[in-house]
Design a protein around this motif. Structure first.
Motif, PDB file in Angstrom:
ATOM      1  N   ASP A 108       0.792  -1.062   0.020  1.00  0.00           N
ATOM      2  CA  ASP A 108       0.000   0.079   0.076  1.00  0.00           C
ATOM      3  C   ASP A 108       0.804   1.341   0.086  1.00  0.00           C
ATOM      4  O   ASP A 108       0.832   2.217  -0.710  1.00  0.00           O
ATOM      5  N   ILE A 109       1.927   1.236   0.844  1.00  0.00           N
ATOM      6  CA  ILE A 109       2.742   2.304   0.968  1.00  0.00           C
ATOM      7  C   ILE A 109       3.489   2.656  -0.402  1.00  0.00           C
ATOM      8  O   ILE A 109       3.671   3.726  -0.668  1.00  0.00           O
ATOM      9  N   GLY A 110       4.056   1.554  -0.714  1.00  0.00           N
ATOM     10  CA  GLY A 110       4.818   1.502  -2.226  1.00  0.00           C
ATOM     11  C   GLY A 110       3.868   2.219  -3.258  1.00  0.00           C
ATOM     12  O   GLY A 110       4.358   3.116  -3.922  1.00  0.00           O
ATOM     13  N   ALA A 111       2.561   1.803  -3.249  1.00  0.00           N
ATOM     14  CA  ALA A 111       1.883   2.092  -4.299  1.00  0.00           C
ATOM     15  C   ALA A 111       1.496   3.483  -4.108  1.00  0.00           C
ATOM     16  O   ALA A 111       1.387   4.309  -5.355  1.00  0.00           O
ATOM     17  N   ARG A 112       1.178   3.959  -2.940  1.00  0.00           N
ATOM     18  CA  ARG A 112       1.028   5.460  -2.843  1.00  0.00           C
ATOM     19  C   ARG A 112       2.055   6.380  -3.111  1.00  0.00           C
ATOM     20  O   ARG A 112       2.162   7.460  -3.770  1.00  0.00           O
ATOM     21  N   ILE A 113       3.341   5.937  -2.758  1.00  0.00           N
ATOM     22  CA  ILE A 113       4.536   6.649  -2.833  1.00  0.00           C
ATOM     23  C   ILE A 113       4.714   6.806  -4.617  1.00  0.00           C
ATOM     24  O   ILE A 113       4.796   7.881  -5.080  1.00  0.00           O
ATOM     25  N   SER A 114       4.486   5.514  -5.314  1.00  0.00           N
ATOM     26  CA  SER A 114       4.447   5.718  -6.865  1.00  0.00           C
ATOM     27  C   SER A 114       3.513   6.728  -7.392  1.00  0.00           C
ATOM     28  O   SER A 114       3.784   7.545  -8.095  1.00  0.00           O
ATOM     29  N   ARG A 115       2.205   6.611  -6.644  1.00  0.00           N
ATOM     30  CA  ARG A 115       1.038   7.493  -7.352  1.00  0.00           C
ATOM     31  C   ARG A 115       1.451   8.985  -7.087  1.00  0.00           C
ATOM     32  O   ARG A 115       1.320   9.882  -7.582  1.00  0.00           O
ATOM     33  N   LEU A 116       1.866   9.216  -5.378  1.00  0.00           N
ATOM     34  CA  LEU A 116       2.404  10.732  -5.453  1.00  0.00           C
ATOM     35  C   LEU A 116       3.568  11.110  -6.378  1.00  0.00           C
ATOM     36  O   LEU A 116       3.675  12.367  -6.821  1.00  0.00           O
TER      37      LEU A 116
ATOM     38  N   ARG B 117      16.047  13.698  -4.573  1.00  0.00           N
ATOM     39  CA  ARG B 117      15.600  14.431  -3.753  1.00  0.00           C
ATOM     40  C   ARG B 117      15.493  14.014  -2.335  1.00  0.00           C
ATOM     41  O   ARG B 117      15.453  14.807  -1.450  1.00  0.00           O
ATOM     42  N   ALA B 118      15.262  12.738  -2.205  1.00  0.00           N
ATOM     43  CA  ALA B 118      15.135  11.834  -0.836  1.00  0.00           C
ATOM     44  C   ALA B 118      16.536  11.447  -0.232  1.00  0.00           C
ATOM     45  O   ALA B 118      16.721  11.068   0.709  1.00  0.00           O
ATOM     46  N   GLY B 119      17.674  11.791  -1.294  1.00  0.00           N
ATOM     47  CA  GLY B 119      18.947  11.278  -0.792  1.00  0.00           C
ATOM     48  C   GLY B 119      18.840   9.434  -0.734  1.00  0.00           C
ATOM     49  O   GLY B 119      19.693   9.074   0.187  1.00  0.00           O
ATOM     50  N   LEU B 120      18.264   8.858  -1.501  1.00  0.00           N
ATOM     51  CA  LEU B 120      18.186   7.297  -1.648  1.00  0.00           C
ATOM     52  C   LEU B 120      18.511   6.775  -2.864  1.00  0.00           C
ATOM     53  O   LEU B 120      18.701   7.350  -3.846  1.00  0.00           O
ATOM     54  N   ASP B 121      18.903   5.689  -2.818  1.00  0.00           N
ATOM     55  CA  ASP B 121      19.245   4.846  -4.028  1.00  0.00           C
ATOM     56  C   ASP B 121      17.993   4.596  -4.870  1.00  0.00           C
ATOM     57  O   ASP B 121      17.225   4.199  -4.540  1.00  0.00           O
ATOM     58  N   THR B 122      18.264   4.733  -6.296  1.00  0.00           N
ATOM     59  CA  THR B 122      16.927   4.757  -7.085  1.00  0.00           C
ATOM     60  C   THR B 122      16.467   3.262  -6.992  1.00  0.00           C
ATOM     61  O   THR B 122      15.352   2.955  -6.943  1.00  0.00           O
ATOM     62  N   SER B 123      17.377   2.065  -6.877  1.00  0.00           N
ATOM     63  CA  SER B 123      17.103   0.730  -6.737  1.00  0.00           C
ATOM     64  C   SER B 123      16.126   0.521  -5.372  1.00  0.00           C
ATOM     65  O   SER B 123      15.162  -0.127  -5.402  1.00  0.00           O
ATOM     66  N   PHE B 124      16.687   1.238  -4.550  1.00  0.00           N
ATOM     67  CA  PHE B 124      15.839   1.436  -3.050  1.00  0.00           C
ATOM     68  C   PHE B 124      14.495   1.801  -3.399  1.00  0.00           C
ATOM     69  O   PHE B 124      13.422   1.224  -2.757  1.00  0.00           O
ATOM     70  N   VAL B 125      14.325   2.724  -4.008  1.00  0.00           N
ATOM     71  CA  VAL B 125      12.941   3.531  -4.232  1.00  0.00           C
ATOM     72  C   VAL B 125      12.034   2.367  -4.961  1.00  0.00           C
ATOM     73  O   VAL B 125      11.017   2.234  -4.636  1.00  0.00           O
ATOM     74  N   SER B 126      12.509   1.902  -6.289  1.00  0.00           N
ATOM     75  CA  SER B 126      11.804   1.087  -6.901  1.00  0.00           C
ATOM     76  C   SER B 126      11.433  -0.318  -5.972  1.00  0.00           C
ATOM     77  O   SER B 126      10.252  -0.558  -5.913  1.00  0.00           O
ATOM     78  N   ARG B 127      12.227  -0.891  -5.088  1.00  0.00           N
ATOM     79  CA  ARG B 127      11.973  -1.966  -4.361  1.00  0.00           C
ATOM     80  C   ARG B 127      10.893  -1.506  -3.291  1.00  0.00           C
ATOM     81  O   ARG B 127       9.817  -2.211  -2.967  1.00  0.00           O
ATOM     82  N   ILE B 128      10.866  -0.254  -2.602  1.00  0.00           N
ATOM     83  CA  ILE B 128       9.835   0.297  -1.882  1.00  0.00           C
ATOM     84  C   ILE B 128       8.544   0.313  -2.582  1.00  0.00           C
ATOM     85  O   ILE B 128       7.658  -0.038  -2.176  1.00  0.00           O
TER      86      ILE B 128
ATOM     87  N   GLN C 224      11.588   7.552 -10.737  1.00  0.00           N
ATOM     88  CA  GLN C 224      12.125   7.259  -9.607  1.00  0.00           C
ATOM     89  C   GLN C 224      13.370   7.798  -9.271  1.00  0.00           C
ATOM     90  O   GLN C 224      13.819   7.966  -8.258  1.00  0.00           O
ATOM     91  N   LEU C 225      14.413   8.002 -10.199  1.00  0.00           N
ATOM     92  CA  LEU C 225      15.561   8.687 -10.171  1.00  0.00           C
ATOM     93  C   LEU C 225      15.155  10.119  -9.582  1.00  0.00           C
ATOM     94  O   LEU C 225      16.212  10.605  -8.574  1.00  0.00           O
ATOM     95  N   ASP C 226      14.228  10.759  -9.927  1.00  0.00           N
ATOM     96  CA  ASP C 226      14.063  12.123  -9.390  1.00  0.00           C
ATOM     97  C   ASP C 226      13.579  12.068  -7.906  1.00  0.00           C
ATOM     98  O   ASP C 226      14.337  12.913  -6.946  1.00  0.00           O
ATOM     99  N   LEU C 227      12.808  11.189  -7.303  1.00  0.00           N
ATOM    100  CA  LEU C 227      12.712  11.137  -6.143  1.00  0.00           C
ATOM    101  C   LEU C 227      13.734  10.660  -5.147  1.00  0.00           C
ATOM    102  O   LEU C 227      13.864  11.029  -4.336  1.00  0.00           O
ATOM    103  N   ALA C 228      14.548   9.671  -5.860  1.00  0.00           N
ATOM    104  CA  ALA C 228      15.666   9.218  -5.133  1.00  0.00           C
ATOM    105  C   ALA C 228      16.540  10.130  -5.036  1.00  0.00           C
ATOM    106  O   ALA C 228      17.165  10.492  -3.626  1.00  0.00           O
TER     107      ALA C 228
END
Length: 109
Positions: free
Chosen positions: A7-15, A29-40, A23-27
């Motif tokens: 649910d949280i992952g889908a909401r993050i994706s929608r937002l 801005r959040a200081g995270l790895d792109t692959s980590f954002v993808s897994r979330i 995903q690279l943009d979010l990663a």
């Protein structure tokens, strides 16, 4: 409210999509790895640390309520949510663990 990692992952994706971000943009801005954002977003990362959620919430400029509950608009100004957000990260983490334990206990019977 029973919010799962999916649910949280889908909401993050929608937002993220609503902002027109990759995903690279979010990663970035959040200081995270792109692959980590993808897994979330795919719901593969369970029990995210509050530090990670803080980074995502701040990058997306949304509240915890919005991230945790699709119907959060009615709770956005909630004093309880505001108090939770104002707590130190350690306290929020402890409360989140307690809520998870209570949810698991309720699910078991």
């Amino acid at each position: 409210m029973n919010t799962t990692a999916v649910d949280i992952g889908a909401r993050i994706s929608r937002l993220r999509h609503a902002k027109g971000w990759t995903q690279l943009d979010l990663a970035n801005r959040a200081g995270l790895d792109t692959s980590f954002v993808s897994r979330i977003e795919r719901g593969e990362r369970k029990n995210l640390k509050l530090d990670t959620l803080d980074k995502i919430v701040k990058a997306l400029a949304v509240s915890y309520a919005t991230l945790m509950d699709e119907n959060a608009d009615q709770f956005e100004g909630s004093l309880t949510v505001q108090k939770f957000i104002a707590l130190k990260p350690e306290a929020r983490d402890a409360i989140s663990r307690l809520i998870e334990l209570l949810s698991e206990s309720k699910a078991q019977g």
